[in-house]
Motif scaffolding. Structure first.
Motif, mmCIF file in Angstrom:
data_model
loop_
_atom_site.group_PDB
_atom_site.id
_atom_site.type_symbol
_atom_site.label_atom_id
_atom_site.label_comp_id
_atom_site.label_asym_id
_atom_site.label_seq_id
_atom_site.Cartn_x
_atom_site.Cartn_y
_atom_site.Cartn_z
ATOM 1 N N LEU A 1 43.320 30.189 57.118
ATOM 2 C CA LEU A 1 42.609 29.341 56.165
ATOM 3 C C LEU A 1 41.196 29.139 56.688
ATOM 4 C CD1 LEU A 1 42.529 27.402 53.698
ATOM 5 C CD2 LEU A 1 43.327 25.591 55.252
ATOM 6 N N THR A 2 40.200 29.409 55.844
ATOM 7 C CA THR A 2 38.795 29.281 56.236
ATOM 8 C C THR A 2 38.035 28.516 55.160
ATOM 9 O OG1 THR A 2 38.930 31.471 57.295
ATOM 10 C CG2 THR A 2 36.744 30.524 57.003
ATOM 11 N N GLY A 3 37.147 27.610 55.590
ATOM 12 C CA GLY A 3 36.283 26.890 54.667
ATOM 13 C C GLY A 3 34.849 26.925 55.154
ATOM 14 N N VAL A 4 33.890 27.131 54.234
ATOM 15 C CA VAL A 4 32.467 27.220 54.593
ATOM 16 C C VAL A 4 31.655 26.416 53.582
ATOM 17 C CG1 VAL A 4 30.483 28.741 54.921
ATOM 18 C CG2 VAL A 4 32.765 29.519 55.593
ATOM 19 N N TYR A 5 30.730 25.589 54.096
ATOM 20 C CA TYR A 5 29.804 24.834 53.243
ATOM 21 C C TYR A 5 28.373 25.173 53.669
ATOM 22 C CZ TYR A 5 26.979 21.010 51.424
ATOM 23 O OH TYR A 5 25.997 20.283 50.805
ATOM 24 N N GLN A 6 27.506 25.374 52.674
ATOM 25 C CA GLN A 6 26.101 25.701 52.960
ATOM 26 C C GLN A 6 25.180 24.842 52.091
ATOM 27 O OE1 GLN A 6 23.311 29.407 51.972
ATOM 28 N NE2 GLN A 6 24.941 29.985 53.411
ATOM 29 N N HIS A 7 24.070 24.391 52.707
ATOM 30 C CA HIS A 7 23.047 23.603 52.019
ATOM 31 C C HIS A 7 21.688 24.238 52.268
ATOM 32 C CE1 HIS A 7 20.942 20.198 50.328
ATOM 33 N NE2 HIS A 7 20.249 20.034 51.448
ATOM 34 N N ALA A 8 20.936 24.464 51.202
ATOM 35 C CA ALA A 8 19.632 25.127 51.293
ATOM 36 C C ALA A 8 18.503 24.157 50.999
ATOM 37 C CB ALA A 8 19.567 26.300 50.315
ATOM 38 N N LEU A 9 17.343 24.409 51.630
ATOM 39 C CA LEU A 9 16.143 23.608 51.428
ATOM 40 C C LEU A 9 14.933 24.533 51.362
ATOM 41 C CD1 LEU A 9 16.822 20.879 54.159
ATOM 42 C CD2 LEU A 9 17.000 20.517 51.688
ATOM 43 N N ALA B 1 11.502 39.807 42.567
ATOM 44 C CA ALA B 1 10.213 40.215 42.006
ATOM 45 C C ALA B 1 9.039 39.802 42.880
ATOM 46 C CB ALA B 1 10.045 39.618 40.605
ATOM 47 N N GLY B 2 9.322 39.071 43.983
ATOM 48 C CA GLY B 2 8.267 38.619 44.856
ATOM 49 C C GLY B 2 7.669 37.297 44.464
ATOM 50 N N ASP B 3 8.315 36.573 43.551
ATOM 51 C CA ASP B 3 7.824 35.261 43.122
ATOM 52 C C ASP B 3 8.401 34.164 44.010
ATOM 53 O OD1 ASP B 3 6.511 36.439 40.920
ATOM 54 O OD2 ASP B 3 8.379 36.385 39.749
ATOM 55 N N THR B 4 7.617 33.093 44.216
ATOM 56 C CA THR B 4 8.087 31.957 44.998
ATOM 57 C C THR B 4 9.045 31.116 44.152
ATOM 58 O OG1 THR B 4 6.003 31.898 46.225
ATOM 59 C CG2 THR B 4 7.390 29.935 46.314
ATOM 60 N N VAL B 5 10.250 30.869 44.698
ATOM 61 C CA VAL B 5 11.274 30.084 43.993
ATOM 62 C C VAL B 5 11.926 29.123 44.977
ATOM 63 C CG1 VAL B 5 11.756 31.881 42.279
ATOM 64 C CG2 VAL B 5 13.032 31.851 44.438
ATOM 65 N N ASP B 6 12.610 28.110 44.460
ATOM 66 C CA ASP B 6 13.366 27.211 45.318
ATOM 67 C C ASP B 6 14.519 27.963 45.965
ATOM 68 O OD1 ASP B 6 11.764 25.052 44.664
ATOM 69 O OD2 ASP B 6 13.063 24.391 43.020
ATOM 70 N N ALA B 7 14.731 27.720 47.246
ATOM 71 C CA ALA B 7 15.854 28.339 47.947
ATOM 72 C C ALA B 7 17.166 27.770 47.412
ATOM 73 C CB ALA B 7 15.744 28.086 49.443
ATOM 74 N N THR B 8 18.143 28.631 47.203
ATOM 75 C CA THR B 8 19.476 28.217 46.758
ATOM 76 C C THR B 8 20.512 28.650 47.777
ATOM 77 O OG1 THR B 8 19.692 30.261 45.473
ATOM 78 C CG2 THR B 8 18.889 28.308 44.309
ATOM 79 N N ALA B 9 21.629 27.935 47.821
ATOM 80 C CA ALA B 9 22.697 28.266 48.767
ATOM 81 C C ALA B 9 23.261 29.642 48.444
ATOM 82 C CB ALA B 9 23.790 27.206 48.716
ATOM 83 N N ALA B 10 23.606 30.397 49.478
ATOM 84 C CA ALA B 10 24.105 31.762 49.284
ATOM 85 C C ALA B 10 25.003 32.132 50.465
ATOM 86 C CB ALA B 10 22.952 32.742 49.151
ATOM 87 N N ILE B 11 26.262 31.738 50.396
ATOM 88 C CA ILE B 11 27.225 32.115 51.428
ATOM 89 C C ILE B 11 27.389 33.633 51.417
ATOM 90 C CG2 ILE B 11 29.653 31.960 52.112
ATOM 91 C CD1 ILE B 11 29.622 29.078 51.081
ATOM 92 N N ASN B 12 27.475 34.228 52.580
ATOM 93 C CA ASN B 12 27.443 35.679 52.708
ATOM 94 C C ASN B 12 28.490 36.373 51.849
ATOM 95 O OD1 ASN B 12 26.652 38.215 53.930
ATOM 96 N ND2 ASN B 12 28.611 38.120 55.037
ATOM 97 N N ASN B 13 28.016 37.415 51.140
ATOM 98 C CA ASN B 13 28.847 38.327 50.359
ATOM 99 C C ASN B 13 29.502 37.682 49.145
ATOM 100 O OD1 ASN B 13 29.279 41.110 50.363
ATOM 101 N ND2 ASN B 13 31.391 40.883 51.046
ATOM 102 N N LEU B 14 29.041 36.486 48.739
ATOM 103 C CA LEU B 14 29.507 35.850 47.519
ATOM 104 C C LEU B 14 28.355 35.750 46.532
ATOM 105 C CD1 LEU B 14 31.644 32.839 48.845
ATOM 106 C CD2 LEU B 14 32.398 35.167 48.351
#
Length: 398
Positions: A351-359, A366-379
């Motif tokens: 059983l594995t659990g992962v939580y991520q918070h982005a800032l 496209a190279g545009d500046t955007v707010d960072a969003t959470a992105a757990i690996n391979n999901l």
């Protein structure tokens, strides 16, 4: 008398052939489980997925004793999806590994599709390579510690073990007509593992990683539930919003260090990586063309063997991105916990659990500046700053 001597010589020849030993082994891993993703592009996702703790695979490995301490060897290793039966690593038949080589008293030289030195010497010290699986890897596996990318056309040297000290390196032939360095990849690494102490260091350098045949585009690991729109972005195989906007770099390089110390049933580990995307904008238009971006990552992990059959683990990872033209640095805080229970030497449930918070802010495809969003690996990435995933699975080795 002459006939007797000839007969003895012939027998000796056959005896020498019979003495040479060879072996071929079929092996594999089947890893299957149920996942919950609280924010997959803005929606909850519940699904079965294959190969989280370790990639599902089967392979053949063989050796032949050539005499005088010299051996020939080979490995052919396939990745596949248990749920659909399809091939992994972009549909390659032997997309995980495929190589042949020679091994002697000073080390081993192999040629083919292989792992780089960062994967070999530093990767085993992160939580994702131990008890956490790919969802516990660093955001987007940005430093390749979890082996998201492999190297083609590679010559690799791995030293013998000198009282716990090993070292090695790889060189991957790139090159197109008129440009010898296109897609060129090389790496160096060193490791020490003796008693309770384990240490590792590695360096990876890849030219034009997003180009066809480059490190990011040669059958890497991509989430099975990644939207087609993400895969069709300017840089195929980089679906993670953590660094998709930087993968246009002319050069991708990683410097990594790690260590672990075991005392009794407990092990504490640390890893650090510095990731640089040099000369942005080579493969697609970007307002930051020609600039470079640097990410830094640090992880502390802990595992405890409660019983010979029961392991628990926890880890915290911090990733800090680059500042470009006044945009605030992207930051990713990630925590992971895991429990692994071995039913036998070859079968375990986990059983594995992962939580991520982005800032902060980052670049999109496209190279545009955007707010960072959470992105757990391979999901599939989150639609906001937070993402949580949990998995219960079973793994069988054969």
């Amino acid at each position: 008398m002459k006939k007797s001597l000839l007969a003895l010589a012939a027998l000796g020849t056959f005896a020498g052939v019979a003495h040479a030993q060879s072996s071929v082994t079929l092996y594999g891993i089947i890893d299957e489980g149920f996942n919950i993703n609280t924010n997959a592009g803005g929606k909850h996702l519940y699904n079965l997925s294959s190969g989280e703790l370790q990639g599902s695979r089967f392979g053949l490995r063989g050796t032949e004793d050539l005499g005088g301490g010299l051996k020939a060897l080979f490995v052919l290793e396939n990745g596949f999806d248990v749920n659909t039966g399809k091939l992994g690593q972009g549909g390659l038949m032997f997309g995980r590994q495929a190589y042949v080589g020679l091994s002697g008293q000073f080390g081993t030289v192999t040629l083919g599709r292989q792992y780089d030195s960062v994967v070999d010497y530093v990767g085993p010290l992160e939580a994702g390579d131990q008890w956490g699986g790919y969802i516990a890897a660093h955001p987007g596996d940005i430093d390749n510690f979890n082996n998201a990318y492999r190297t083609n056309n590679t010559v690799k040297f791995t030293s013998a073990n000198y009282n716990g000290l090993t070292f090695g390196g790889t060189y991957s032939f790139g090159g197109i007509a008129g440009n010898f360095t296109e897609n060129q990849i090389w790496s160096l690494g060193v490791g020490y593992n003796n008693g309770p102490l384990a240490l590792g260091g590695g360096y990876l350098n890849a030219r034009t990683p997003a180009a066809s045949g480059g490190l990011f585009n040669n059958g890497g690991t991509i989430a099975t539930n990644t939207p087609a729109t993400a895969l069709a972005a300017a840089n195929y195989a980089v679906a993670s919003p953590v660094y998709v906007g930087f993968s246009s770099a002319n050069t991708y390089q990683v410097f990594g260090l790690g260590g672990a110390y075991t005392f009794g049933a407990a092990t504490v580990g640390l890893t650090y990586s510095n990731i640089r995307f040099g000369n942005l904008g080579k493969t697609f238009a970007s307002p930051y063309a020609g600039q470079s971006a640097t990410f830094q990552n640090a992880e502390i992990n802990f595992k405890y063997q409660l019983t010979p059959a029961l392991l628990v683990g926890a880890a915290y990872d911090y990733t800090r991105g680059t500042e470009i033209n006044g945009a605030s640095r992207a930051q990713y805080h990630q925590g992971a916990v895991g429990v692994d229970y071995f039913l036998s030497k070859r079968t375990d449930v986990y059983l594995t659990g992962v939580y991520q918070h982005a800032l902060g802010e980052t670049l999109n495809a496209a190279g545009d500046t955007v707010d960072a969003t959470a992105a757990i690996n391979n999901l599939t990435g989150s639609s906001n700053q937070n993402q949580f995933t949990a998995r219960v699975g079973i793994r069988h080795k054969f």
